[in-house]
Design an enzyme around this catalytic site. Structure first.
Site, PDB file in Angstrom:
ATOM      1  N   GLY A   1      14.629  -3.444  -2.988  1.00  0.00           N
ATOM      2  CA  GLY A   1      14.980  -3.812  -4.349  1.00  0.00           C
ATOM      3  C   GLY A   1      16.078  -2.936  -4.922  1.00  0.00           C
ATOM      4  O   GLY A   1      16.126  -1.735  -4.679  1.00  0.00           O
TER       5      GLY A   1
ATOM      6  N   MET B   1       1.964  14.773  -7.529  1.00  0.00           N
ATOM      7  CA  MET B   1       2.173  13.613  -6.665  1.00  0.00           C
ATOM      8  C   MET B   1       0.843  13.211  -6.040  1.00  0.00           C
ATOM      9  O   MET B   1       0.556  13.503  -4.872  1.00  0.00           O
ATOM     10  CB  MET B   1       3.228  13.925  -5.604  1.00  0.00           C
ATOM     11  CG  MET B   1       4.631  14.059  -6.164  1.00  0.00           C
ATOM     12  SD  MET B   1       5.846  14.369  -4.870  1.00  0.00           S
ATOM     13  CE  MET B   1       7.390  14.107  -5.772  1.00  0.00           C
TER      14      MET B   1
ATOM     15  N   GLY C   1       6.350  19.606   1.472  1.00  0.00           N
ATOM     16  CA  GLY C   1       6.217  18.863   0.228  1.00  0.00           C
ATOM     17  C   GLY C   1       6.878  17.497   0.296  1.00  0.00           C
ATOM     18  O   GLY C   1       7.262  17.024   1.373  1.00  0.00           O
TER      19      GLY C   1
ATOM     20  N   LEU D   1      -2.249  21.790   5.749  1.00  0.00           N
ATOM     21  CA  LEU D   1      -3.595  22.263   6.089  1.00  0.00           C
ATOM     22  C   LEU D   1      -4.480  21.134   6.604  1.00  0.00           C
ATOM     23  O   LEU D   1      -5.268  21.319   7.529  1.00  0.00           O
ATOM     24  CB  LEU D   1      -4.238  22.930   4.877  1.00  0.00           C
ATOM     25  CG  LEU D   1      -3.552  24.205   4.375  1.00  0.00           C
ATOM     26  CD1 LEU D   1      -4.348  24.816   3.232  1.00  0.00           C
ATOM     27  CD2 LEU D   1      -3.367  25.219   5.504  1.00  0.00           C
TER      28      LEU D   1
ATOM     29  N   ASP E   1       5.004   9.056  -8.235  1.00  0.00           N
ATOM     30  CA  ASP E   1       5.707  10.192  -7.639  1.00  0.00           C
ATOM     31  C   ASP E   1       7.161  10.308  -8.062  1.00  0.00           C
ATOM     32  O   ASP E   1       7.777  11.358  -7.880  1.00  0.00           O
ATOM     33  CB  ASP E   1       5.652  10.105  -6.104  1.00  0.00           C
ATOM     34  CG  ASP E   1       4.276  10.432  -5.548  1.00  0.00           C
ATOM     35  OD1 ASP E   1       3.348  10.661  -6.351  1.00  0.00           O
ATOM     36  OD2 ASP E   1       4.125  10.443  -4.308  1.00  0.00           O
TER      37      ASP E   1
ATOM     38  N   HIS F   1     -32.842  16.998  -6.969  1.00  0.00           N
ATOM     39  CA  HIS F   1     -33.102  18.047  -5.976  1.00  0.00           C
ATOM     40  C   HIS F   1     -33.682  17.413  -4.717  1.00  0.00           C
ATOM     41  O   HIS F   1     -34.524  16.522  -4.806  1.00  0.00           O
ATOM     42  CB  HIS F   1     -34.105  19.056  -6.543  1.00  0.00           C
ATOM     43  CG  HIS F   1     -34.522  20.104  -5.540  1.00  0.00           C
ATOM     44  ND1 HIS F   1     -33.713  21.166  -5.210  1.00  0.00           N
ATOM     45  CD2 HIS F   1     -35.645  20.219  -4.791  1.00  0.00           C
ATOM     46  CE1 HIS F   1     -34.325  21.916  -4.297  1.00  0.00           C
ATOM     47  NE2 HIS F   1     -35.496  21.362  -4.031  1.00  0.00           N
TER      48      HIS F   1
ATOM     49  N   GLY G   1       0.791  -1.234   0.000  1.00  0.00           N
ATOM     50  CA  GLY G   1       0.000   0.000   0.000  1.00  0.00           C
ATOM     51  C   GLY G   1       0.813   1.269   0.000  1.00  0.00           C
ATOM     52  O   GLY G   1       0.262   2.360  -0.195  1.00  0.00           O
ATOM     53  N   GLY G   2       2.121   1.172   0.239  1.00  0.00           N
ATOM     54  CA  GLY G   2       2.980   2.344   0.179  1.00  0.00           C
ATOM     55  C   GLY G   2       2.647   3.416   1.197  1.00  0.00           C
ATOM     56  O   GLY G   2       1.946   3.176   2.188  1.00  0.00           O
ATOM     57  N   THR G   3       3.157   4.617   0.946  1.00  0.00           N
ATOM     58  CA  THR G   3       2.896   5.753   1.825  1.00  0.00           C
ATOM     59  C   THR G   3       1.398   6.000   1.957  1.00  0.00           C
ATOM     60  O   THR G   3       0.883   6.222   3.051  1.00  0.00           O
ATOM     61  CB  THR G   3       3.590   7.016   1.280  1.00  0.00           C
ATOM     62  OG1 THR G   3       5.007   6.849   1.380  1.00  0.00           O
ATOM     63  CG2 THR G   3       3.172   8.261   2.058  1.00  0.00           C
TER      64      THR G   3
END
Length: 470
Positions: free
Chosen positions: A114, A323, A276, A186, A317, A449, A38-40
């Protein structure tokens, strides 16, 4: 065993690439340095932060909005440990889901670091120090990104933290100073403000959310200030003294020669560095393999995600572009299809961007500033949520929808939303733009609506100056 494809990294780009390749009949392996897939995004980024955003919004609503709706619950009590457990359960469910999908698609998972030995060989070093070499026809690098560091300020993970640590604090800081008024700063600043922290955001530029439409940034800043976030724009953090009980943060104007002003010191209990992210390529052996990178450390690829070394590709990324997890996913699908001989493609003009503050901020396509810079004549239609029936009923009237359309063809070029549920509403705009819709196409599409997306229709009507409810 020889593979058709080895994907290094199993974040959203990597695991989606692997699954699509397996669907297309390839023999696939993935290499992942973490114990979980799942990574970051799934482990320490998108998923846990959204869980905390949701939980903190509920906490805020219970404390301030329930009474207005006739619901008496008393003053809510924060159990931070239980909230963190709620977050962790969300993460666990998602990473297990990815593990299941990889197994379902008969993809081999190899855990370890790797390193590319050649265009056809990947060495994997496991946690036990042992190495194995895998052979393959193609390699896709999907190793994602890492937090950007602030020069001279060391992240200790306790008082000076990155986003990785800010989702797991064991207590609410009395004073939180956030360095960077981008999406991550934020969002996490909002979480801890709702839970009781006094939050100050320091930003080098003279605006928040750089890259988004200027009007969106200004409106969002006003709304966040009303919620209690304090902003120090046009300022930079030059040092953090951690020798005392509280942190002493040195701040000075970003450009002394233009803005003037002297340096000052602000005290904080926790400093969140959120300036960042940078491509993560450490230990991959790219230099030895001869893979070209640009001056920002990103892997250089062509329109088909191929590097300068035949057989090695890159997505997400680690290459140019926003990203964003969904951008990486689309690239993962595209490169898998290209390797299978199909026409994989990503439309970079229609990639939505969402900031999960409250209200949410969402955009897709061009900003007004970009259109002006390009000399593109356009018409703008804007509709406020103060005039939307559902928003009034829900007392969620902050924000607006803005649609930008080509002045000659009426084709939608950009859509920008500040408002409750903006992240979901932007999907309608993205679909419309993918099909080359005009503002009139959206305006003539019947919307249910009462719903918040009626504001999208009204903004489309406003492009032709014929909004009904304004």
């Amino acid at each position: 065993m020889a593979y058709d494809l080895i994907v290094i990294g199993t974040g959203p780009g990597g695991y989606v690439c692997a699954i699509r390749a397996a669907q297309l009949g390839m023999k696939v392996a993935v290499v992942e340095k973490r114990a979980t897939h799942g990574g970051t995004c799934l482990n320490v980024g998108c998923i846990p932060s959204k869980a905390l955003l949701h939980a903190s919004e509920m906490f805020e609503e219970a404390g301030h909005s329930f009474a207005q709706m006739g619901i008496g619950v008393g003053t809510p009590k924060l159990d931070l440990a239980a909230m963190m457990k709620f977050k962790d359960e969300g993460v666990d469910g998602n990473v297990k889901g990815v593990d299941y999908l990889l197994k379902k698609n008969k993809i081999d998972s190899v855990h370890g670091i790797g390193k590319i030995l050649a265009a056809s060989k990947v060495e994997v070093k496991g946690a036990d120090g042992k190495t194995q070499t895998l052979e393959t026809k193609h390699i896709v690098i999907a190793t994602g990104s890492d937090v950007a560091r602030l020069k001279g300020i060391e992240i200790d993970g306790k008082r000076i933290v990155s986003s990785d640590h800010a989702i797991a604090l064991d207590k609410v800081p009395g004073k939180l100073l956030v360095v960077g008024a981008g999406v991550i700063g934020l969002e996490l600043g909002s979480v801890w403000r709702r839970l009781g922290a006094q939050v100050t955001v320091v930003e080098f530029l003279d605006r928040i959310l750089p890259g988004l439409d200027n009007e969106v940034g200004r409106q969002s800043q006003r709304l966040l200030e009303k919620q209690g976030l304090a902003f120090r724009l046009g300022s930079k953090v030059t040092a953090v003294d951690s020798s005392g009980k509280s942190l002493k943060v040195s701040i000075e104007p970003a450009k002394n020669e233009k803005t003037g002003g002297a340096a000052e010191t602000i005290e904080a209990d926790v400093v969140l560095v959120a300036i960042g992210r940078v491509p993560y390529t450490e230990g991959l052996g790219l230099d030895e393999a001869g893979v070209t990178k640009d001056n920002r450390g990103r892997i250089v690829t062509d329109a088909h995600f191929a590097t300068n070394v035949k057989g090695i590709y890159a997505i997400g990324d680690v290459i140019a572009g926003p990203m964003l997890a969904h951008k990486a996913e689309d690239e993962g699908v595209a490169v898998a299809e290209i390797l299978a001989g199909q026409a994989g493609h990503v439309n970079y003009d229609v990639i939505p961007n969402v900031v999960y503050t409250f209200p949410e901020i969402a955009s897709v396509g061009k900003t007004e500033e970009e259109l002006k810079e390009a000399g593109t004549a356009y018409n703008a239609g804007k509709f406020p949520f103060t005039a939307n029936g559902r928003a009034k009923a829900n007392q969620q009237t902050d924000g607006f929808v803005k649609i930008l359309a080509d002045a000659k063809t009426d084709r939608v070029l950009g859509v920008h939303i500040v408002g409750a549920d903006a992240g979901n509403m932007i999907a309608e705009a993205a679909v419309a733009m993918e099909f080359g819709a005009s503002a009139e196409d959206i305006a003539r599409t019947c919307h249910a609506h009462p719903t918040l997306p009626e504001a999208v229709k009204e903004a489309a009507l406003a492009v032709a100056k014929r909004a009904i409810h304004m």
